[in-house]
Every structure is written in structure tokens, then in C-alpha cells.
Design an enzyme around this catalytic site. Structure first.
Site, PDB file in Angstrom:
ATOM      1  N   LYS A 221       0.831  -1.207   0.000  1.00  0.00           N
ATOM      2  CA  LYS A 221       0.000   0.000   0.000  1.00  0.00           C
ATOM      3  C   LYS A 221       0.864   1.256   0.000  1.00  0.00           C
ATOM      4  O   LYS A 221       0.647   2.175  -0.793  1.00  0.00           O
ATOM      5  CB  LYS A 221      -0.907   0.001   1.227  1.00  0.00           C
ATOM      6  CG  LYS A 221      -1.533   1.354   1.573  1.00  0.00           C
ATOM      7  CD  LYS A 221      -2.124   1.334   2.960  1.00  0.00           C
ATOM      8  CE  LYS A 221      -2.647   2.692   3.381  1.00  0.00           C
ATOM      9  NZ  LYS A 221      -1.601   3.646   3.768  1.00  0.00           N
ATOM     10  N   ASN A 222       1.838   1.320   0.901  1.00  0.00           N
ATOM     11  CA  ASN A 222       2.606   2.549   1.062  1.00  0.00           C
ATOM     12  C   ASN A 222       3.479   2.857  -0.151  1.00  0.00           C
ATOM     13  O   ASN A 222       3.821   4.021  -0.389  1.00  0.00           O
ATOM     14  CB  ASN A 222       3.462   2.476   2.334  1.00  0.00           C
ATOM     15  CG  ASN A 222       2.618   2.541   3.591  1.00  0.00           C
ATOM     16  OD1 ASN A 222       1.534   3.111   3.591  1.00  0.00           O
ATOM     17  ND2 ASN A 222       3.107   1.947   4.672  1.00  0.00           N
TER      18      ASN A 222
ATOM     19  N   ARG B 244      -4.403  10.968   3.007  1.00  0.00           N
ATOM     20  CA  ARG B 244      -3.122  11.440   3.511  1.00  0.00           C
ATOM     21  C   ARG B 244      -2.062  11.550   2.409  1.00  0.00           C
ATOM     22  O   ARG B 244      -1.347  12.544   2.310  1.00  0.00           O
ATOM     23  CB  ARG B 244      -2.635  10.492   4.622  1.00  0.00           C
ATOM     24  CG  ARG B 244      -1.278  10.855   5.222  1.00  0.00           C
ATOM     25  CD  ARG B 244      -1.335  12.133   6.017  1.00  0.00           C
ATOM     26  NE  ARG B 244      -0.023  12.567   6.464  1.00  0.00           N
ATOM     27  CZ  ARG B 244       0.235  13.740   7.016  1.00  0.00           C
ATOM     28  NH1 ARG B 244      -0.748  14.602   7.179  1.00  0.00           N
ATOM     29  NH2 ARG B 244       1.441  14.059   7.401  1.00  0.00           N
TER      30      ARG B 244
ATOM     31  N   CYS C  46      -5.893   8.653   8.402  1.00  0.00           N
ATOM     32  CA  CYS C  46      -6.094   8.214   9.786  1.00  0.00           C
ATOM     33  C   CYS C  46      -5.599   9.286  10.759  1.00  0.00           C
ATOM     34  O   CYS C  46      -4.547   9.899  10.550  1.00  0.00           O
ATOM     35  CB  CYS C  46      -5.327   6.908  10.060  1.00  0.00           C
ATOM     36  SG  CYS C  46      -6.009   5.472   9.231  1.00  0.00           S
TER      37      CYS C  46
ATOM     38  N   ARG D 214       0.750  15.376  12.254  1.00  0.00           N
ATOM     39  CA  ARG D 214       1.540  14.857  11.138  1.00  0.00           C
ATOM     40  C   ARG D 214       1.837  16.017  10.201  1.00  0.00           C
ATOM     41  O   ARG D 214       1.317  16.105   9.092  1.00  0.00           O
ATOM     42  CB  ARG D 214       0.776  13.738  10.420  1.00  0.00           C
ATOM     43  CG  ARG D 214       0.436  12.580  11.342  1.00  0.00           C
ATOM     44  CD  ARG D 214      -0.634  11.686  10.755  1.00  0.00           C
ATOM     45  NE  ARG D 214      -0.119  10.720   9.832  1.00  0.00           N
ATOM     46  CZ  ARG D 214      -0.879   9.863   9.153  1.00  0.00           C
ATOM     47  NH1 ARG D 214      -2.180   9.864   9.296  1.00  0.00           N
ATOM     48  NH2 ARG D 214      -0.338   8.999   8.315  1.00  0.00           N
TER      49      ARG D 214
ATOM     50  N   ASP E 166       3.630   0.879  11.969  1.00  0.00           N
ATOM     51  CA  ASP E 166       2.408   0.287  11.403  1.00  0.00           C
ATOM     52  C   ASP E 166       2.155  -1.133  11.894  1.00  0.00           C
ATOM     53  O   ASP E 166       1.098  -1.706  11.614  1.00  0.00           O
ATOM     54  CB  ASP E 166       2.478   0.289   9.872  1.00  0.00           C
ATOM     55  CG  ASP E 166       2.098   1.635   9.276  1.00  0.00           C
ATOM     56  OD1 ASP E 166       1.742   2.549  10.046  1.00  0.00           O
ATOM     57  OD2 ASP E 166       2.157   1.780   8.044  1.00  0.00           O
TER      58      ASP E 166
ATOM     59  N   ARG F 278      -8.829   0.337   3.716  1.00  0.00           N
ATOM     60  CA  ARG F 278      -7.865   1.280   3.134  1.00  0.00           C
ATOM     61  C   ARG F 278      -6.527   0.595   2.863  1.00  0.00           C
ATOM     62  O   ARG F 278      -5.755   1.069   2.023  1.00  0.00           O
ATOM     63  CB  ARG F 278      -7.642   2.460   4.085  1.00  0.00           C
ATOM     64  CG  ARG F 278      -8.782   3.464   4.157  1.00  0.00           C
ATOM     65  CD  ARG F 278      -8.360   4.704   4.927  1.00  0.00           C
ATOM     66  NE  ARG F 278      -7.072   5.156   4.440  1.00  0.00           N
ATOM     67  CZ  ARG F 278      -6.038   5.454   5.224  1.00  0.00           C
ATOM     68  NH1 ARG F 278      -6.138   5.362   6.533  1.00  0.00           N
ATOM     69  NH2 ARG F 278      -4.896   5.861   4.694  1.00  0.00           N
TER      70      ARG F 278
END
Length: 431
Positions: free
Chosen positions: A22-23, A93, A117, A122, A306, A398
Site C-alpha cells: 500500500k505505502n 493522507r 487516519c 503529522r 504500522d 484502506r
């Protein structure tokens, strides 16, 4: 609103295949904006964050074709606007990656202030600092970020803190800049390396990704006309590793890079689980109650933030007292109240969770407060006695593709339901 309903305890046994990261995917997709051409991306996780990202790109003028559920061809030759949809970018994000990419491609972009989230403060000050050092002017007002540059010129950028997002964003903005950009104190996460590899495949000149100094030599253009496969998801793999250990199961987790999982593997072995590494797989098993340990989240190659909720869920069932120190996000312990409802004994003091192991969880109705906390509550439901219902599972979706289906494939009794009647049907079926 969809929910997950689970009954346990059930040991997980069998094989599971991990999707693309995902990232990495949510940074690689905006990176395609730098290409005046066409490329194909495969091993793409089909999750809501990726779908939102694709919609943002389409609104900017990209043409996206889904060849399979996990492969797209994207044509970014006709980018028609420098205003990203505020309603989408403000919910997402990683929409800040659009800034770096569009500064490189068009010299201007306006996006909504990034959402995602709620894990605490952040700030994007390191992103803005990098853009400004390359020659951009950035303003933030009324929930919008506007960035503009007549010309981007390579520069030396020192990161005051290690930031994955800022490292990637500065890398994106520097790819087409004039001259050489050096990022010092850069993040070293696998998805930073993956974005650099993607850009290099498309014609960029990036060296040093995976170290704390990245050097980008600007090029005239990116050519596209290539296919790229997203790196396997380190966090999805880690989630299944912890689930296997927590349920006293035996699971072969395929399509992984074991080196990316070393921080997780070391802690699982330390508390008594068995972890076997293969070329592109790991096998995790446990047949007894595990022990305690101390964990502190750190940038890669340290223990990933995470994975913090998932490992804490396991440690709360282990013997003795464990501590988990969160050094990245201050709001990462929102799942503790939900776990406590299931029987956990966890006390949070500042950024440290003090965990006294209990022998069992009891099923309860809980809410997923964010993506990784939601995954942790699923693990808790798998080991709890009785029925667990998890609300707000859109957070989980997500970051995890077909999470419930994959878990059912290795023995879990879990279903996605949409109303109370379906919950009752599930309870009757398993009782």
C-alpha cells in the site's frame, strides 16, 4: 455500514499470498504524473486508498485502464489542470505526493490539506522546506496547499527528522529539476526504495535510495513505456505473521521479501514463536503461550509503527509484562480502549503501553479507530472466545485487500456483513 463478525478461537493454518505494498503504491501512482507517456503497474493492491488515488489522477487528466484487479495501464500525456479535487485530496493522507509530482511536471498544483487516519500531529513542514529549497513557493491557507515554481533547481536538503513522506516527495520534485539534489537524513523504508526504482525504470537518475543520503540528478523527461511491479507489502505480511503466532497456528506467508520483515521476525522469535525464512516466503508457527518483550517503534530498519497495534494485541495475551514505546505517532494507542473491552490489561503512560498478559480475550463489539488498529482488532477477534463484531471497517479496507477472504482461506471464521440481521445469521451458523 459494513462490519466484520468473527468467532474464535481458531488456529490459522495454510498458505496466504501477500499483495503489493500500500505505502509504495500510493506514492508510485502520483509519481506517474512525472511521465509524459504511458506505463503499466502490476502487483497493485486493490484497496480503497489506491482507488481514491486513481480517481484523483483521472481528475487531473490521466487515463487509467484496469487490465486486471491488480494491474493498470496509466496514460499521463494529457494532464489538463493544476487543481486537484479538494474533496478527495483532503480525505487522503498520501495526496501530498501529488504536490511533488505536479511541481516537477507542471510547476504548479493546488490540493486540499491531506487527511487520512488520525494518528496525531503529522505536519508537512519537511515537505514544504524541501520544495522551497528547490525553488518553489508554497502557501497554506483555508484548508488548501498551493505550490508554484517557475523553475526547480537541484539543491541540498537536510531532513530535520526522518520522514518517509517528505523523502519521497522531495525525490519526486527533484527528478525533473535542473542539476543535482541531495537528500540527507533520508528515510530508508522499502517503499522509498520502490518509488526510486520505479522512477529509475522510467528514466530518472536516483542513487542511494535505501541509505540515509539520496542523490537525484535531474533529467529532461521520463519516457514511460515500461512495466513495473510494486514491492510486496511488509505490513500486510507482518499482520499475518502476528495473526499466525497469536492463534497458535502454522501459516506460510508467500510473496514477501524476508529481509523487510526482520524486525518483526526477531521479536516473534524472541517471545517464542517459530519463524522460518525462504527465498520469497516466511512460515510462522506457535503451539504455546508466548512470552513478553520490550518494543520501540523506529524508522526502518527498526520495528515499524504500522505493526505496533498488532504486536501489542499479541503481547497482551503473552506471559509477564511487556512494554511498547511509540516514537512515531502520538495517537497510535487508540485501540487500547477497544482491546480492554475484550479483556486486555494495558495501561498507557505518555508514549508507552505497559502490557500485563492475560490468558484470554472475550468477544465484544468494537470499533476500528484507524487502519492498523482495525487489523489488530481482527487478530483479537480471531483468538477471542465468542463473537466479536468490528465496526468502521472502511479503515481496514484502506490497506488490506480481501482481508476476510484471505483469513477464511487459512481457517478463520470471519464474514463481512452489512446489518444486524446478517450478524444474527452468522451467529446461528457458527453456534
Amino acid at each position: 455500514m459494513e462490519k466484520l463478525v468473527i468467532t474464535g478461537p481458531t488456529p490459522l493454518k495454510g498458505e496466504v499470498e501477500i499483495n503489493g505494498a500500500k505505502n509504495a503504491a500510493i506514492a508510485i501512482l502520483p509519481a506517474t504524473l512525472l511521465i509524459d507517456g504511458v506505463c503499466t503497474i502490476n502487483n497493485l493492491p486493490n484497496i480503497s486508498d489506491v482507488q481514491i488515488c486513481c480517481t484523483i489522477l483521472e481528475k487531473l487528466g490521466a487515463k487509467i485502464t484496469w487490465n486486471t484487479p491488480n494491474e493498470i495501464t496509466i496514460d499521463t500525456r494529457n494532464i489538463i489542470t493544476t487543481q486537484a479535487p479538494l474533496d478527495l485530496t483532503s480525505k487522503f493522507r498520501a495526496s501530498y505526493y501529488v504536490i511533488g509530482a505536479m511541481l516537477g511536471r507542471k510547476g504548479e498544483i493546488e490540493v486540499g490539506m491531506p487527511g487520512g487516519c488520525n494518528l496525531g500531529a503529522r505536519p508537512i513542514d519537511q515537505h514544504i522546506k524541501g520544495f522551497e529549497q528547490l525553488g518553489a513557493t508554497v502557501t497554506v491557507e483555508k484548508g488548501k496547499i498551493h505550490a508554484k515554481a517557475d523553475k526547480l533547481v537541484g539543491s541540498s536538503v537536510y531532513m530535520d527528522i526522518v520522514s518517509v513522506g517528505a523523502t519521497i516527495n522531495i525525490m519526486l520534485s527533484a527528478v525533473l529539476a535542473k542539476g543535482v539534489t541531495t537528500i540527507d537524513n533520508a528515510a530508508k523504508e522499502p517503499h522509498v526504495v520502490d518509488v526510486a526504482n520505479f522512477l529509475n525504470t522510467m528514466g530518472a537518475d536516483i542513487r542511494g535510495a535505501g541509505t540515509d543520503v539520496i542523490k537525484i540528478t535531474g533529467v529532461e523527461k521520463l519516457h514511460g513505456n515500461a512495466t513495473y511491479s510494486v514491492v510486496p507489502d511488509q505490513i500486510e505480511a507482518g499482520t499475518f505473521m502476528v495473526a499466525a503466532a497469536a492463534t497458535h497456528g502454522d501459516v506460510l506467508i508467500k510473496n514477501v521479501i524476508p529481509k523487510h520483515l526482520e524486525a518483526i521476525s526477531v521479536k516473534l522469535i524472541e517471545i517464542g514463536a517459530t519463524v522460518e525464512e525462504y527465498d520469497d516466503a516466511v512460515r510462522v508457527s506457535s503451539d504455546h503461550r508466548l512470552g513478553h518483550t520490550q518494543i520501540k517503534t523506529l524508522p526502518y530498519p527498526g520495528f515499524p509503527t504500522d505493526m505496533q497495534p498488532q504486536i501489542a494485541t499479541l503481547l497482551a495475551l503473552s506471559t509477564g509484562t511487556s512494554t511498547v514505546t511509540e516514537s512515531i505517532f502520538e495517537n497510535r494507542f487508540k485501540y487500547v480502549d477497544e482491546l480492554t473491552r475484550m479483556g486486555a490489561n494495558i495501561k498507557v503512560e505518555s508514549n508507552i503501553a505497559i502490557i500485563n498478559g492475560v490468558t484470554r480475550y472475550t468477544g465484544a463489539r468494537v470499533n476500528a479507530p484507524d487502519l492498523r488498529a482495525g487489523a489488530a482488532l481482527v487478530i483479537a477477534g480471531l483468538v477471542a472466545e465468542g463473537i466479536t463484531v468490528i465496526d468502521d471497517i472502511y479503515f481496514i479496507e484502506r490497506g488490506y485487500e480481501e482481508f476476510d477472504q484471505k483469513l477464511r482461506g487459512i481457517g478463520a471464521q470471519i464474514e463481512k456483513v452489512s446489518d444486524e440481521k446478517e450478524i444474527q445469521k452468522f451467529i446461528l451458523k457458527v453456534s
